[in-house]
Design a protein around this motif. Structure first.
Motif: not given
Ligand code: AMP
Ligand code: MN
Ligand code: MN
Ligand code: MN
Length: 282
Positions: A4-6, A36-38, A61-63, A72-74, A187-189, A244-246
């Motif tokens: 759930l993270h690519t 994706d970022h933003d 999305i990753e903010l 901190l990424h959410i 994300a990735h705390p 994974s943050d692929y």
């Protein structure tokens, strides 16, 4: 296996959204999100490809949130990318990034490094321009030999060409994700705090602001680290997530697919995402 993270070429990944869906299918993923970022530019193509591939796909999305210490990424999962308030807020983030990029280029030039906007934009193509592209441009010019060196000497926080950019506060990130029908996940705390007590306190405050879950099954974390996160998640009654943050070639050491996730966790994640607009079930 789920992921759930690519990232795709719509931000700083090297594979197109469509290629990601095909690769996810080939890797045996049962559930996959594009985060994706933003920006959500890749989500429509990704979901369409998931539908073709017969893969359960999630628009995400990753903010990056504004916090006092650490980063901190959410993640927003299952969002309706067509949500107007979300897109208006993303425009603010992207404009803030463009302003920051212009300032950073100016600083590099002031430092005597010859670099043009065209070179950086060329490297990014259609993608969102990030510091990673600045790093590649510096390598191409021969000013540094690695990305790590580029960040150490020029681009990293505290380095001479670093300029901060606009970020929404955590509660604003969470609100815009919820307004778009999605689920908000820290994300990735450990990027926020490594001290387990401080991290738990931070996450407890974030839970009061409405966060729904936190990444636990994250590729870069050891079994021991995942167990520490699992304990915090259980204590705070936060849903554990898996990703994974692929990024493809950009971070070649990360493969698709989150670390092994318990079936009951996968089932709980599916139940949550079932209620979201931005999910394709195959
Ligand atoms: P930006 O979002 O433009 O601030 O750039 C962030 C991107 O830069 C991240 O996605 C990373 O890929 C990359 N990055 C940030 N810090 C470092 C670092 N210390 N070393 C290598 N890459 C980094
Ligand atoms: Mn990235
Ligand atoms: Mn991140
Ligand atoms: Mn990421």
């Amino acid at each position: 296996m789920i992921d759930l993270h690519t990232h795709s070429t719509a931000s700083d990944g090297s594979d197109s959204p469509e290629a990601l869906a095909a690769m996810g299918k080939a890797a045996g993923l049962a559930l996959m999100a594009l985060t994706d970022h933003d920006n959500t530019d890749g989500t429509a193509g990704f979901l369409a490809a998931c539908r073709r591939e017969g893969l359960c796909g999630v628009a995400g999305i990753e903010l990056s949130a504004e916090v006092a210490e650490g980063s901190l990424h959410i993640l927003g999962l299952g969002i309706d990318a067509a949500s107007e308030p979300l897109q208006e807020n993303l425009t603010r983030v992207i404009e803030g990034r463009e302003w920051r990029n212009a300032q950073m280029l100016e600083r590099l030039n002031e430092l005597g490094l010859e670099l043009t906007w065209a070179e950086i934009a060329d490297l990014a193509g259609q993608d969102l321009i990030s510091r990673a592209h600045f790093a590649l441009a510096l390598i191409n010019r021969g000013y540094v030999s690695t990305v790590a060196e580029a960040f150490e000497l020029y681009l990293g926080k505290g380095a001479p060409a670093y300029v901060d950019r606009f970020r929404f506060y955590p509660e604003e990130c969470i609100r815009m994700i919820h307004e778009a029908g999605g689920i908000a996940v820290a994300a990735h705390p450990f990027s926020w705090a490594q001290d387990r007590n401080i991290l738990a306190e931070n996450l407890e405050a974030l839970k009061e602001k409405g966060i729904d879950g936190m990444e636990v099954y994250y590729s870069a974390y050891s079994l021991e680290e995942r167990l520490d996160l699992l304990r915090i998640a259980a204590r705070l009654n936060l849903q554990p997530f898996a990703g994974s943050d692929y990024h493809g070639e950009a971070k070649a050491e990360i493969a698709l697919g989150a670390p092994e996730t318990p079936p009951e966790t996968e089932a709980a994640i599916r139940r949550l995402l079932q209620q979201c607009p931005g999910t394709v079930w195959s």
